[in-house]
Design an enzyme around this catalytic site. Sequence first.
Site, PDB file in Angstrom:
ATOM      1  N   ASP A 222       1.411   6.580   5.374  1.00  0.00           N
ATOM      2  CA  ASP A 222       0.222   5.099   5.109  1.00  0.00           C
ATOM      3  C   ASP A 222       0.850   5.296   3.929  1.00  0.00           C
ATOM      4  O   ASP A 222      -0.326   4.296   2.743  1.00  0.00           O
ATOM      5  CB  ASP A 222      -1.318   6.033   4.614  1.00  0.00           C
TER       6      ASP A 222
ATOM      7  N   ARG B  67      -6.842  -0.944   0.977  1.00  0.00           N
ATOM      8  CA  ARG B  67      -8.424  -2.083   0.077  1.00  0.00           C
ATOM      9  C   ARG B  67      -8.157  -1.777  -0.773  1.00  0.00           C
ATOM     10  O   ARG B  67      -8.004  -3.267  -1.653  1.00  0.00           O
ATOM     11  CB  ARG B  67      -9.284  -2.862   1.524  1.00  0.00           C
TER      12      ARG B  67
ATOM     13  N   LYS C 146       0.708  -1.399   0.107  1.00  0.00           N
ATOM     14  CA  LYS C 146      -0.085   0.104   0.192  1.00  0.00           C
ATOM     15  C   LYS C 146       0.821   0.716  -0.108  1.00  0.00           C
ATOM     16  O   LYS C 146       1.600   1.024   0.946  1.00  0.00           O
ATOM     17  CB  LYS C 146      -0.698  -0.107   1.161  1.00  0.00           C
TER      18      LYS C 146
ATOM     19  N   LYS D 280     -10.113  12.851   7.618  1.00  0.00           N
ATOM     20  CA  LYS D 280     -10.204  12.211   9.190  1.00  0.00           C
ATOM     21  C   LYS D 280     -10.427  13.701  10.125  1.00  0.00           C
ATOM     22  O   LYS D 280     -10.493  14.496   9.286  1.00  0.00           O
ATOM     23  CB  LYS D 280      -8.542  11.799   8.895  1.00  0.00           C
TER      24      LYS D 280
ATOM     25  N   ASP E 248     -12.228   6.422   3.871  1.00  0.00           N
ATOM     26  CA  ASP E 248     -10.969   6.763   4.171  1.00  0.00           C
ATOM     27  C   ASP E 248     -10.401   4.572   4.845  1.00  0.00           C
ATOM     28  O   ASP E 248      -8.913   4.778   4.800  1.00  0.00           O
ATOM     29  CB  ASP E 248     -11.178   7.256   6.071  1.00  0.00           C
TER      30      ASP E 248
ATOM     31  N   ASP F  36      -2.858   9.967   3.726  1.00  0.00           N
ATOM     32  CA  ASP F  36      -3.710   9.882   3.335  1.00  0.00           C
ATOM     33  C   ASP F  36      -4.902  10.886   4.638  1.00  0.00           C
ATOM     34  O   ASP F  36      -5.147  10.930   5.179  1.00  0.00           O
ATOM     35  CB  ASP F  36      -4.631   8.430   3.874  1.00  0.00           C
TER      36      ASP F  36
END
Length: 501
Positions: A294, A357, A271, A283, A353, A276
């Site tokens: 991230d 994945r 990843k 966030k 967020d 992010d």
Amino acid sequence: MRTQLSFANAFEIETELLAVVAVDTQTGKGPEAKPQPVLLTADAAVTAAAAAVLASGEFKAGASETLLLHAPQGIAAKRLLIVGLGKQAKATANHVRNAAGTAVRYGKPRFIKELVLVLPEAGALAADACMRAAVEGAFVGDFDPDTYRSDRKDVSVETFTLIAKAGPDKAVLEAAFAEGVIVGESQNFTRVLVNEPGNKLTPTILGQRAAEMAAEVGLGCEVHSTEKLHELKMGAFWSVSQGSEEPPALIVLRYEPEGVNEGPILGLVGKGITFDSGGISLKPGDNMEKMKYDMAGGAAMIGAMRAIALLKPRVRVIGIVCAAENMPDGKAQKPGDVQTAMSGKTIEIINTDAEGRLVLADGLAYARQLGATHLIDAATLTGACVVALGMVNAGAFSNDDETYGRFESALAISGEKFWRLPLGDEYAEMIKSDIGDIKNTGGRWGGAITAAEFLKVFAEDTPWIHLDIAGMAWVEDSRPYIAKGPSGVAVRSILEWVRSY
Ligand code: BES
Ligand code: MN
Ligand code: ZN
């Protein structure tokens, strides 16, 4: 930091700082059982120089405990540093790794430019494992994150020398030393990338850094962007990227050893979210600056590929990093949107967020398309994993016990801590969608597991391991052997897993 291996006698070495490790040999318990520190060296002069202070009871040889002697008697070094390993019965090569790091971090702020560590001599500790660990630990200790401080003093230890006893296994020790240098430098390569802020390391720049490294060590490398994502129908990966001005980067690194045309192809998928923000599911502001790390899973894969290229195992490896910036914008994806992944599965976006994945879904599918027979991914994927395991263990998941068994054996060599968490149909139920095939979050409970179940859908029937390093990629409180900041976790374990093939 330059490193060298020497087979000279410890007592004769002229250096600013000679470091030697000690264990506590006390086996009794209770108030009567005082620590009994013993130096792990056969050098009589060094042992004699430390005898008085060890007898004083001031030094207990606790793990990473240090004691410094100036102008030690009877040896050539200007200073003698004793570093504890803890209880003798529990001492492992990993304690030696940390002790080496502790010695380097002791020397750095004191402007020690040359440091010599005596490799512990003790029957229970394998000399080659200790050798490798000590070199790695020295590199780990040498890293500091203050890249952009104008008052950054270059306080690096300039030369780190390990001294060992030349015996019949001299060649083995030399090989272990060389390995330690490669692994330590590769882990720090990862840490440099993870440390970079989002404005200095966009997906494009991450791709450039990977390509430069690949050219240096002889890896194949392609860096693709928007057009290729569309061509491959990577709707999940693109959906994260679409809200940012920065184009995505699909980084592909290839290690193809000569003459290896059959057997497994290992797919390493990372990843690489260079920042992010959460996207439209923004966030909270507190700690948002941390989300520059991230991309630590992707950086771990890049560091592991570097080590693989230099250590040359006899197995083919493909490294894939899905790099993007997760931002809110007029073009950003929205909760409720439905995306079609490369595999054809449709994904309902519940929370923008939960982006890691999404990029990994297409990364895993692409690795399979390129022929990967075994998959491993690494990601700073969920806060839930940090809630479950704290900052002590990283999470691990797998759909195949044989494949995971190799990873578990790798941990014994790497000294890193991962804890396997379960998967299961009940968890898979939690991410079923009413409108599409799956949704990208499964609610609050078991969040690390439902995230892993999501990835499992895209690993399909390929043996696969997922590493959730959210809590371990950034060291929040410095320790004697490692600075606060990027840890480089997973590089060593992934490397050893690869070498198991
Ligand atoms: N990058 C974060 C996870 C993370 C959290 C990494 C803390 C490092 C430290 C990830 O993209 C994320 O935001 N996950 C969400 C998932 C949720 C929306 C289902 C989380 O963990 O809150
Ligand atoms: Mn996120
Ligand atoms: Zn994220």
